[in-house]
Design a protein around this motif. Structure first.
Motif, PDB file in Angstrom:
ATOM      1  N   LEU A  35       0.833  -1.198   0.000  1.00  0.00           N
ATOM      2  CA  LEU A  35       0.000   0.000   0.000  1.00  0.00           C
ATOM      3  C   LEU A  35       0.870   1.252   0.000  1.00  0.00           C
ATOM      4  N   ASP A  36       1.908   1.260   0.810  1.00  0.00           N
ATOM      5  CA  ASP A  36       2.798   2.421   0.864  1.00  0.00           C
ATOM      6  C   ASP A  36       3.467   2.660  -0.482  1.00  0.00           C
ATOM      7  N   THR A  37       3.875   1.580  -1.141  1.00  0.00           N
ATOM      8  CA  THR A  37       4.524   1.704  -2.448  1.00  0.00           C
ATOM      9  C   THR A  37       3.546   2.242  -3.490  1.00  0.00           C
ATOM     10  N   LEU A  38       2.310   1.741  -3.465  1.00  0.00           N
ATOM     11  CA  LEU A  38       1.302   2.208  -4.411  1.00  0.00           C
ATOM     12  C   LEU A  38       1.005   3.689  -4.189  1.00  0.00           C
ATOM     13  N   GLN A  39       0.888   4.103  -2.922  1.00  0.00           N
ATOM     14  CA  GLN A  39       0.658   5.509  -2.630  1.00  0.00           C
ATOM     15  C   GLN A  39       1.806   6.380  -3.131  1.00  0.00           C
TER      16      GLN A  39
END
Length: 247
Positions: A229-233
């Protein structure tokens, strides 16, 4: 701010007036819900979504939106699937198809899948979803336009066809009726075809135009953040490249 609705083939043919109160965006793909949240949207409706040409919308980004207090609803196609899967976390489902998935009456993702045209042609459906085949057969049966043996034969033919091949013409071919029956059914289909997907999408869009916010079952503190999720954000937040050549 208008509610954002991600939709394509399921709303093809709907009147522009029915869509005037929402910010219409293409079928949802991975990252699109996060982008809507960055735009400050407070209500999101998912109708259609991609699933083969690129990654599908993540459950985690839906949970992220819900944890922010964004109202997320789904219906008709990918929206009905995600709403059934995320219902206990606060995503709201609308319509017959959602209820079927939520209850377990329907379990196959492929039941709502269609092949469709590109955005330049308004995502026009090129094949028919199994859920719409079933709704149409029910309509024809209710109008006494099918003999007893035709309904199960049509349904069996539709189920054996891959969603990329499932057209009414192919269904009639596979069903194997005689020429007279095939021609009569083809005429009746021109007047009595039902799209449950479109009906459910209309209901969702109508609800999004009403006041009121649905309760959420997950908070920011409860959201289990992951590196994915952090990478996608971070990917979404990164500025788009400017200039240069590419391929």
């Amino acid at each position: 701010m208008k509610a954002v609705v991600f939709a394509g083939p399921s709303i093809c043919g709907m009147e522009k007036g029915d869509l005037a109160e929402v910010d219409l965006r293409p079928p949802a793909a991975c990252g699109d819900i996060l982008r809507a949240c960055r735009d400050g949207v407070s209500r999101i409706g998912i109708v259609d979504g991609v699933f083969e040409s690129c990654p599908s919308v993540w459950h985690k980004e839906i949970l992220f939106a819900l944890a922010l207090g964004v109202e997320v609803s789904g219906a008709a196609s990918m929206g009905a699937l995600r709403a059934a899967e995320c219902h206990r976390f606060g995503m709201q489902g609308v319509g017959v198809i959602f209820e079927q998935y939520l209850s377990g009456q329907r379990i196959a993702d492929a039941d709502v899948a269609v092949l469709h045209a590109p955005p330049e042609l308004a995502y026009r459906p090129l094949t028919v979803a199994l859920v719409d085949v079933e709704a149409t057969i029910a309509q024809l049966s209710g109008l006494k336009l099918l003999v007893a043996s035709q309904a199960p034969a049509l349904l069996a033919a539709a189920r054996v066809l891959h969603f990329k091949e499932r057209t009414w013409s192919r269904i009639l071919d596979v069903a194997g009726f005689d020429q007279r029956a095939t021609e009569m059914l083809a005429r009746n289909l021109q007047s009595h075809t039902v799209s449950q997907k479109t009906l459910d999408a209309k209901e969702l869009i109508k609800r999004l135009g009403m006041a009121g916010t649905a309760p959420h079952a997950i908070t920011a503190a409860q959201l289990n953040r992951t590196i994915y999720l952090d990478t996608l954000q971070a990917t979404i937040a990164a500025p788009a490249p400017v200039g240069g050549l590419g391929k």
